[in-house]
Design an enzyme around this catalytic site. Structure first.
Site, PDB file in Angstrom:
ATOM      1  N   TYR A  25       2.127   1.362 -12.536  1.00 33.30           N
ATOM      2  CA  TYR A  25       1.228   0.580 -11.788  1.00 33.30           C
ATOM      3  C   TYR A  25       0.185  -0.050 -12.788  1.00 33.30           C
ATOM      4  O   TYR A  25      -0.150  -1.335 -12.311  1.00 33.30           O
ATOM      5  CB  TYR A  25       0.434   1.460 -10.622  1.00 33.30           C
ATOM      6  N   GLU A  26      -0.332   0.397 -13.725  1.00 36.97           N
ATOM      7  CA  GLU A  26      -1.082  -0.150 -14.607  1.00 36.97           C
ATOM      8  C   GLU A  26      -0.490  -1.019 -15.731  1.00 36.97           C
ATOM      9  O   GLU A  26      -0.992  -1.478 -16.541  1.00 36.97           O
ATOM     10  CB  GLU A  26      -2.007   1.144 -15.281  1.00 36.97           C
ATOM     11  N   VAL A  87      -2.721   7.351  -6.147  1.00 35.49           N
ATOM     12  CA  VAL A  87      -2.161   7.491  -4.610  1.00 35.49           C
ATOM     13  C   VAL A  87      -1.064   6.597  -4.594  1.00 35.49           C
ATOM     14  O   VAL A  87      -1.150   5.505  -4.845  1.00 35.49           O
ATOM     15  CB  VAL A  87      -3.394   7.153  -3.752  1.00 35.49           C
ATOM     16  N   GLY A  93      -4.996   3.574   1.788  1.00 34.77           N
ATOM     17  CA  GLY A  93      -5.811   3.407   3.218  1.00 34.77           C
ATOM     18  C   GLY A  93      -5.883   4.500   4.209  1.00 34.77           C
ATOM     19  O   GLY A  93      -6.346   4.396   5.110  1.00 34.77           O
ATOM     20  N   GLY A  95      -7.217   7.319   3.167  1.00 35.94           N
ATOM     21  CA  GLY A  95      -8.466   8.404   3.069  1.00 35.94           C
ATOM     22  C   GLY A  95      -8.097   9.193   1.984  1.00 35.94           C
ATOM     23  O   GLY A  95      -9.046  10.134   1.565  1.00 35.94           O
ATOM     24  N   GLY A  97      -7.604   8.792  -1.394  1.00 35.64           N
ATOM     25  CA  GLY A  97      -8.222   8.355  -2.447  1.00 35.64           C
ATOM     26  C   GLY A  97      -9.716   8.733  -2.427  1.00 35.64           C
ATOM     27  O   GLY A  97     -10.165   9.471  -3.410  1.00 35.64           O
ATOM     28  N   ASN A 124      -8.149  -4.633 -12.286  1.00 35.32           N
ATOM     29  CA  ASN A 124      -7.921  -3.958 -11.072  1.00 35.32           C
ATOM     30  C   ASN A 124      -8.879  -4.186 -10.111  1.00 35.32           C
ATOM     31  O   ASN A 124      -9.618  -3.460  -9.928  1.00 35.32           O
ATOM     32  CB  ASN A 124      -7.825  -2.505 -11.504  1.00 35.32           C
ATOM     33  N   TYR A 131     -13.934   1.517  -5.287  1.00 34.37           N
ATOM     34  CA  TYR A 131     -14.885   2.338  -5.772  1.00 34.37           C
ATOM     35  C   TYR A 131     -16.432   1.730  -5.572  1.00 34.37           C
ATOM     36  O   TYR A 131     -17.243   2.742  -5.122  1.00 34.37           O
ATOM     37  CB  TYR A 131     -14.890   2.120  -7.566  1.00 34.37           C
TER      38      TYR A 131
END
Length: 157
Positions: A25-26, A87, A93, A95, A97, A124, A131
């Site tokens: 992902y990163e 996640v 979405g 909840g 995380g 990101n 956050y």
């Protein structure tokens, strides 16, 4: 139903898989160079360097957080550094995380800690937006620095 639990040695393959998915992902999969034996020892050995919690939805592992203790000399108290949070895309979405971060916040409070900190890749925006919704903010005036490889070996002498 969301459940957050501590990972144990039996969860090694799940944790290693989440680390690889996070790296994908990163866009950092090329940096994943751990060998299983070393990672297993540092997570679940005699003197663990980090801890892991796993987030489950209806009993299926769908995310994790890997963290370790820090210490603030100015506060005179410990804290937690969140090294990795992931996640699964199909669980975003839900909840999960927020539940993982909530558990880490509970651990900071239970352990008498001062802060929960982490780094976010500058691109990101999705993560940054999430956050902010939980009350987190970037630390102004600080840059993250690192020493590794030949530089650290040279300094070590």
């Amino acid at each position: 139903m969301i459940n957050i639990r501590a990972a144990g040695p039996q969860d090694f393959d799940i944790v290693a898989g989440f680390i690889r998915k996070l790296a994908d992902y990163e866009k950092l999969a090329h940096e994943v160079v751990f060998d299983d034996e070393t990672l297993r020892r540092h997570l679940f050995g005699e003197r663990p360097a980090a801890e892991v919690i796993i987030g489950e939805i209806d009993g299926a592992p769908k995310g994790f957080a890997l963290y370790f203790q820090t210490f603030s000399t100015f506060e005179g108290r410990p804290g937690i550094w969140l090294e990795d949070l992931f996640v699964e895309p199909d669980a975003r979405g839900s909840g999960l995380g927020r539940a993982l971060l909530s558990k880490l916040a509970q651990l900071v409070v239970e352990r008498g800690g001062a802060r929960l900190e982490w780094a976010v890749l500058d691109w990101n925006e999705l993560g940054k937006g999430f956050y902010r919704t939980i009350g987190a903010a970037p630390v102004e005036g600080w840059e993250r620095w690192r020493m590794e490889g030949e530089a650290i070996r040279s300094l070590a002498g």
